[in-house]
Design an enzyme around this catalytic site. Sequence first.
Site, PDB file in Angstrom:
ATOM      1  N   TRP A 166       0.837  -1.203   0.000  1.00 58.04           N
ATOM      2  CA  TRP A 166       0.000   0.000   0.000  1.00 58.04           C
ATOM      3  C   TRP A 166       0.871   1.251   0.000  1.00 58.04           C
ATOM      4  O   TRP A 166       0.522   2.253  -0.620  1.00 58.04           O
ATOM      5  CB  TRP A 166      -0.905   0.009   1.230  1.00 58.04           C
ATOM      6  CG  TRP A 166      -1.733   1.258   1.368  1.00 58.04           C
ATOM      7  CD1 TRP A 166      -2.944   1.513   0.784  1.00 58.04           C
ATOM      8  CD2 TRP A 166      -1.409   2.436   2.121  1.00 58.04           C
ATOM      9  NE1 TRP A 166      -3.389   2.770   1.134  1.00 58.04           N
ATOM     10  CE2 TRP A 166      -2.466   3.360   1.952  1.00 58.04           C
ATOM     11  CE3 TRP A 166      -0.325   2.797   2.920  1.00 58.04           C
ATOM     12  CZ2 TRP A 166      -2.471   4.606   2.554  1.00 58.04           C
ATOM     13  CZ3 TRP A 166      -0.326   4.047   3.523  1.00 58.04           C
ATOM     14  CH2 TRP A 166      -1.393   4.939   3.347  1.00 58.04           C
ATOM     15  N   HIS A 167       2.015   1.181   0.676  1.00 58.12           N
ATOM     16  CA  HIS A 167       2.876   2.358   0.784  1.00 58.12           C
ATOM     17  C   HIS A 167       3.575   2.694  -0.525  1.00 58.12           C
ATOM     18  O   HIS A 167       3.988   3.850  -0.714  1.00 58.12           O
ATOM     19  CB  HIS A 167       3.917   2.155   1.885  1.00 58.12           C
ATOM     20  CG  HIS A 167       3.379   2.385   3.267  1.00 58.12           C
ATOM     21  ND1 HIS A 167       2.789   1.392   4.021  1.00 58.12           N
ATOM     22  CD2 HIS A 167       3.340   3.510   4.038  1.00 58.12           C
ATOM     23  CE1 HIS A 167       2.420   1.891   5.184  1.00 58.12           C
ATOM     24  NE2 HIS A 167       2.725   3.174   5.219  1.00 58.12           N
ATOM     25  N   GLY A 168       3.746   1.738  -1.395  1.00 57.15           N
ATOM     26  CA  GLY A 168       4.412   2.055  -2.648  1.00 57.15           C
ATOM     27  C   GLY A 168       4.559   0.847  -3.546  1.00 57.15           C
ATOM     28  O   GLY A 168       4.555  -0.302  -3.090  1.00 57.15           O
ATOM     29  N   PHE A 198       2.780   8.534  -0.986  1.00 55.33           N
ATOM     30  CA  PHE A 198       2.193   7.219  -0.785  1.00 55.33           C
ATOM     31  C   PHE A 198       0.694   7.222  -0.981  1.00 55.33           C
ATOM     32  O   PHE A 198       0.074   6.202  -0.927  1.00 55.33           O
ATOM     33  CB  PHE A 198       2.526   6.714   0.637  1.00 55.33           C
ATOM     34  CG  PHE A 198       3.995   6.774   0.942  1.00 55.33           C
ATOM     35  CD1 PHE A 198       4.926   6.232   0.084  1.00 55.33           C
ATOM     36  CD2 PHE A 198       4.443   7.409   2.083  1.00 55.33           C
ATOM     37  CE1 PHE A 198       6.285   6.307   0.362  1.00 55.33           C
ATOM     38  CE2 PHE A 198       5.804   7.482   2.384  1.00 55.33           C
ATOM     39  CZ  PHE A 198       6.712   6.931   1.519  1.00 55.33           C
TER      40      PHE A 198
END
Length: 490
Positions: A325-327, A490
């Site tokens: 989800w962050h990247g 993000f």
Amino acid sequence: MLFNSYLFIFVFLPVTLALIVAGRYLYGARGGLACIVSGSLVFYGYWNPIFLVLLLGSILVNHQIGLRIMKTPGKHPKTWLLVGIFLNMGVLGYFKYWNFFLVSLAQVLPFDPNIHPLVLPLGISFYTFQQIAFLVDVYHKKIKRSSFLEYMAFVSFFPQLIAGPIIRYNTVHGQFISPEWLRWNNESFATGLSLFSLGLFKKTVLADQLAVFVGPVFDAGARGDVVSAMAAWTATLAYTFQLYFDFSGYADMALGLGAMMGIRLPDNFNSPYRAHNFINFWQRWHISLSHFFRDYLYIPLGGSRCSFPRHLNNLMITMLLCGLWHGAGWQFVFWGGMHGLFLMLDHLRESRFPKLRLPRPLGVLVTFLVIALLWTAFRAVNMGTALYLYKTMFCLSEFLKSVQLSFPTFDIANFITAGSGSAPYWLILSALIVWGLPNTAAWCRLYTENKGAFPVVQGRTKAIVAGMLFFVSLKVLAGTGSSEFLYFNF
């Protein structure tokens, strides 16, 4: 438009607050909500007007799907829920992961991925998850009504739109329609102003100054240039503190802006670097995201109410997806997987060896150092850069060559401008603030027995300190200019 910019502080914010107060006074709750929505759309459209169309389309579609779930009898609401989740994840997946998928596939299959750069719409990860949570809560009958105006205000509320916290609909719905919201509240405004000042100080005076020691080292690592072990460790620790002050600073400013408007947003941080293990860390870091993954992924997978091996498997799946989800990059998968592994080890120890634990101070130190090392992969542009820096950091001979047994001469001018020789002093200052001072919630006494009420930022001392921090932040901002918050990526 950045929270830490003169345009926002001296133009957008006072005008928007004045319009909201006037709207509430003249037209009641709906007038105030209409002004919040209008201000939020201006705020978001300032970045890139084309993405405003995407945001409005997402709001319209999700609200209509939510109404269909509310009104459709039988088993069909689940169909609408699945449609809503598929559409939301489809849009997010296209902008955030499509190129990553093509590049990864091209490494396995012989074809030209024909990559076209995609600009990631600001806040799409946050408002997508927020709306998925809304649809799931509607399906489980936790939300029984929602006007379109209230829903627009819930999704587009500018203090939390770009980087959270990820809020639930029922958290703000009751506040939007409460009689208290219609009245001006000096106490909530004072608390909000103090929170905003603290967050602005964290961002401009701490995070942005620490960034000076981070970028050059990680950029050199990405190019494959020679990086000393001491430089790699300094950059890692500097980034560990930079990310904390940057993101918690944004969260403080978001809470403060909400309080100025009479809206109480959930806290997103609780001194995470004081955690004594990884379980405790994820109870303190990015709390709203942790709760989202817990409630909408971990528990539906079975949570801990299943066999122990499956429980550990659920933890790993949750953290791998949290990392992704962050990247879109393997370094984020590695980061999430390692957090999953340490969470599994903590749960295994608590389940099988409950008396086997480190003394709390030592547990805090070990947890912090491991988390700092994992932030190295999080910050690196790719997994290759992360591995290069890890190799440099743990090469004992190189470390002994580069270590300096004495601090450089302290120069106040060099320290204020974050010169290269002042890195040790900035790291010490950061550590003293993180472990030696009360956190934002304790400082402003956000949590009281009278839940839901805004406590006063009591005492003239606190008001004076907040004013001084605000003034210092503006002075630094005048010399360095505003910079984006890290979580915007993000």
